[in-house]
Design a protein around this motif. Sequence first.
Motif, PDB file in Angstrom:
ATOM      1  N   ALA A 230       0.856  -1.191   0.000  1.00 20.60           N
ATOM      2  CA  ALA A 230       0.000   0.000   0.000  1.00 20.60           C
ATOM      3  C   ALA A 230       0.889   1.237   0.000  1.00 20.60           C
ATOM      4  O   ALA A 230       1.697   1.422   0.907  1.00 20.60           O
ATOM      5  N   VAL A 231       0.752   2.055  -1.026  1.00 21.88           N
ATOM      6  CA  VAL A 231       1.626   3.224  -1.166  1.00 21.88           C
ATOM      7  C   VAL A 231       0.864   4.541  -1.128  1.00 21.88           C
ATOM      8  O   VAL A 231       1.475   5.613  -1.141  1.00 21.88           O
ATOM      9  N   GLY A 232      -0.471   4.471  -1.060  1.00 23.27           N
ATOM     10  CA  GLY A 232      -1.214   5.715  -1.047  1.00 23.27           C
ATOM     11  C   GLY A 232      -2.709   5.480  -1.087  1.00 23.27           C
ATOM     12  O   GLY A 232      -3.189   4.354  -0.918  1.00 23.27           O
ATOM     13  N   VAL A 233      -3.431   6.568  -1.349  1.00 24.02           N
ATOM     14  CA  VAL A 233      -4.888   6.506  -1.341  1.00 24.02           C
ATOM     15  C   VAL A 233      -5.446   7.537  -2.314  1.00 24.02           C
ATOM     16  O   VAL A 233      -4.887   8.632  -2.468  1.00 24.02           O
ATOM     17  N   GLU A 234      -6.507   7.176  -2.991  1.00 19.92           N
ATOM     18  CA  GLU A 234      -7.258   8.120  -3.822  1.00 19.92           C
ATOM     19  C   GLU A 234      -8.285   8.815  -2.937  1.00 19.92           C
ATOM     20  O   GLU A 234      -9.062   8.146  -2.245  1.00 19.92           O
ATOM     21  N   VAL A 235      -8.296  10.131  -2.966  1.00 24.04           N
ATOM     22  CA  VAL A 235      -9.150  10.927  -2.084  1.00 24.04           C
ATOM     23  C   VAL A 235      -9.977  11.897  -2.909  1.00 24.04           C
ATOM     24  O   VAL A 235      -9.437  12.586  -3.785  1.00 24.04           O
ATOM     25  N   ARG A 236     -11.270  11.946  -2.625  1.00 27.27           N
ATOM     26  CA  ARG A 236     -12.128  12.925  -3.276  1.00 27.27           C
ATOM     27  C   ARG A 236     -12.488  14.006  -2.268  1.00 27.27           C
ATOM     28  O   ARG A 236     -13.017  13.728  -1.196  1.00 27.27           O
ATOM     29  N   GLN A 237     -12.173  15.233  -2.616  1.00 23.14           N
ATOM     30  CA  GLN A 237     -12.420  16.363  -1.718  1.00 23.14           C
ATOM     31  C   GLN A 237     -12.840  17.560  -2.562  1.00 23.14           C
ATOM     32  O   GLN A 237     -12.134  17.954  -3.487  1.00 23.14           O
ATOM     33  N   GLY A 238     -14.006  18.119  -2.238  1.00 21.66           N
ATOM     34  CA  GLY A 238     -14.497  19.254  -3.008  1.00 21.66           C
ATOM     35  C   GLY A 238     -14.708  18.941  -4.475  1.00 21.66           C
ATOM     36  O   GLY A 238     -14.514  19.800  -5.349  1.00 21.66           O
ATOM     37  N   GLY A 239     -15.093  17.692  -4.750  1.00 23.25           N
ATOM     38  CA  GLY A 239     -15.360  17.292  -6.125  1.00 23.25           C
ATOM     39  C   GLY A 239     -14.135  16.912  -6.927  1.00 23.25           C
ATOM     40  O   GLY A 239     -14.251  16.484  -8.076  1.00 23.25           O
ATOM     41  N   LYS A 240     -12.943  17.051  -6.348  1.00 25.50           N
ATOM     42  CA  LYS A 240     -11.710  16.734  -7.062  1.00 25.50           C
ATOM     43  C   LYS A 240     -11.083  15.468  -6.490  1.00 25.50           C
ATOM     44  O   LYS A 240     -11.132  15.232  -5.280  1.00 25.50           O
ATOM     45  N   LEU A 241     -10.474  14.694  -7.381  1.00 21.85           N
ATOM     46  CA  LEU A 241      -9.812  13.467  -6.965  1.00 21.85           C
ATOM     47  C   LEU A 241      -8.316  13.720  -6.867  1.00 21.85           C
ATOM     48  O   LEU A 241      -7.689  14.218  -7.801  1.00 21.85           O
ATOM     49  N   ARG A 242      -7.742  13.399  -5.708  1.00 18.58           N
ATOM     50  CA  ARG A 242      -6.309  13.562  -5.469  1.00 18.58           C
ATOM     51  C   ARG A 242      -5.705  12.216  -5.110  1.00 18.58           C
ATOM     52  O   ARG A 242      -6.391  11.333  -4.616  1.00 18.58           O
ATOM     53  N   ILE A 243      -4.417  12.107  -5.318  1.00 14.38           N
ATOM     54  CA  ILE A 243      -3.674  10.933  -4.881  1.00 14.38           C
ATOM     55  C   ILE A 243      -2.681  11.369  -3.821  1.00 14.38           C
ATOM     56  O   ILE A 243      -1.846  12.260  -4.064  1.00 14.38           O
ATOM     57  N   LEU A 244      -2.791  10.781  -2.647  1.00 16.85           N
ATOM     58  CA  LEU A 244      -1.849  11.034  -1.563  1.00 16.85           C
ATOM     59  C   LEU A 244      -1.007   9.779  -1.365  1.00 16.85           C
ATOM     60  O   LEU A 244      -1.541   8.672  -1.321  1.00 16.85           O
ATOM     61  N   ARG A 245       0.282   9.976  -1.227  1.00 16.17           N
ATOM     62  CA  ARG A 245       1.175   8.835  -1.103  1.00 16.17           C
ATOM     63  C   ARG A 245       1.765   8.769   0.309  1.00 16.17           C
ATOM     64  O   ARG A 245       1.975   9.802   0.956  1.00 16.17           O
ATOM     65  N   ALA A 246       2.006   7.549   0.755  1.00 17.71           N
ATOM     66  CA  ALA A 246       2.569   7.308   2.088  1.00 17.71           C
ATOM     67  C   ALA A 246       3.932   6.640   1.932  1.00 17.71           C
ATOM     68  O   ALA A 246       4.030   5.551   1.351  1.00 17.71           O
ATOM     69  N   ARG A 247       4.957   7.312   2.457  1.00 12.76           N
ATOM     70  CA  ARG A 247       6.297   6.742   2.357  1.00 12.76           C
ATOM     71  C   ARG A 247       6.449   5.504   3.235  1.00 12.76           C
ATOM     72  O   ARG A 247       7.147   4.555   2.886  1.00 12.76           O
ATOM     73  N   ARG A 248       5.786   5.504   4.398  1.00 13.51           N
ATOM     74  CA  ARG A 248       5.971   4.398   5.344  1.00 13.51           C
ATOM     75  C   ARG A 248       4.746   3.502   5.426  1.00 13.51           C
ATOM     76  O   ARG A 248       4.845   2.311   5.185  1.00 13.51           O
ATOM     77  N   GLU A 249       3.596   4.069   5.762  1.00 14.15           N
ATOM     78  CA  GLU A 249       2.409   3.223   5.925  1.00 14.15           C
ATOM     79  C   GLU A 249       1.136   3.998   5.630  1.00 14.15           C
ATOM     80  O   GLU A 249       1.050   5.207   5.868  1.00 14.15           O
ATOM     81  N   VAL A 250       0.147   3.264   5.154  1.00 12.53           N
ATOM     82  CA  VAL A 250      -1.244   3.716   5.151  1.00 12.53           C
ATOM     83  C   VAL A 250      -1.920   3.052   6.350  1.00 12.53           C
ATOM     84  O   VAL A 250      -1.814   1.837   6.541  1.00 12.53           O
TER      85      VAL A 250
END
Length: 531
Positions: A230-250
């Motif tokens: 697991a390296v990140g997560v897809e996040v929807r905020q304010g109608g926009k989709l972002r990708i946030l990445r985790a260097r160590r852990e989700v």
Amino acid sequence: MNDEFDFVVIGGGSAGSVMAGRLTEDPEISVCLLEAGGSGDSWMVKMPVGAVAMVPTRINNWAFETVPQPGLNGRRGYQPRGKALGGSSALNAMVYIRGHRSDYDHWAQLGNSGWSFDDVLPYFKKSEHNEQFSNAWHGQDGPLWVSDLRSDNPIQQHYLEAARQAGYPLSADFNAEQQEGLGVYQVTQKNGERWSAARAYLMPHLGQRSNLLVETGAYAERLIIEQGRAVGVEVRQGGKLRILRARREVILAAGAFQSPQLLMLSGIGDGTELRKLGIQVRHHLPGVGKNLQDHPDFVFCHKSDSLDTFGISASGSLRMLKELKRFRHERRGMLTSNFAECGGFLKTRPDLPAPNLQLHFVMAGVEDHARKLHLGHGFSCHVCLLRPQSKGDVSLRNTNPQDAPLIDPKFLDHPQDLEDMVDAFKMTRKLLEAPALAAYSTRDMRTADVESDEQIRAILRQHVDTVYHPVGTCKMGVDPAAVVDSTLRVRGIQGLRVVDASIMPTLIGGNTNAPTIMIAEKAVDFIRQGR
């Protein structure tokens, strides 16, 4: 919003607040906390009686429903869950209960090393700032304030007297050596205000720690899995989709319903079920969403003339105006009430090793989770079965992350649960019919004509529902159905932990908020120890 952090924590509830607050004590560690709901700092959250505006509505509340329950005459159950920073600790009854020693010893016996009661007690104490008790069972230096009620309600003493009259033991501290007995609950309050996990662990550090970013209104839609990690997560905020990445852990802390939902949406779960929905299987883990356990609960409801109970009346409204003034000046009185002020733990049989019933005595008439209101005043008494044998599951409705999962607790599915609830009904009614409480009742709203065991079974099927303690859907263990190991790492996926009530292999004998906070405190130590 930055794109990369050491840790991304999904869910700003009780566990997520602990994880973000504790991990960022190290200035070298960066954390992004994602919460789908709001800030959790409104007056409805801070003023304890504000729960009556949140639990029956969608205010700070996911307000889930179950699928039709055959054991409950086909009814759909109601499952309120907190949707704000603090999660369900932002709208719950604030009752501070850890469970019974045997609950955690059983976890260890199932192969979860490090989870016996003696192992977890230090983490309960680490979290706790108890205003009343200072002994080997309690902590005084933690961020979570635990206090005696400040409602000053005289009915508390009548409840205790009724317990004596019914022949039930009393307990001054349900979190010490002896759990069995009835008494007045301690609550997660500070100076008469709700002290949610977010107020304890998170809010003091907002704007103070540059390594802590908290995003509200942020819906996690899918985990990003690359080469088994697991390296990140897809996040929807304010109608926009972002990708946030985790260097160590989700760290997945979305609760007993939404943690398994997000795992399954991400391709982690029973491969056969996922393929039916067209989801690419990233890792076959058949236990995801299984093992759902919850406390089935029945509520007695009585009318009363006492203005010490909550209700809808002209005189009651005048009383509330006075109580509002008192709350503003003293932080005492009825507006500090958690409603479920009294309660305790009983055994249906004396030979049981631990209590199997819990009572919540409420200073208001409650019907259908306060979604149905009546004129006048009253009081209620919940009784729930602490270790039901029925087990349900959580599954995907479809592949839309915005849609609620299918929740099936299978209440009263096991025939023994119904028979145990018959005994629970009788024991609770004995308490309510004791003279000290009977004097407060002007009318039994629900059970006046219920006498035979068959009538009791019928009314249980008609009214039983949750008392808001779902757990177990990403259970910790060593068997093939286990989702996480004893350090809460997801089996077969690197860089991913689940930290919330879903990891409990079995239900604990009591309210689940304090244990969830304990679980997160322990998870922080796992991370710090490199485990």
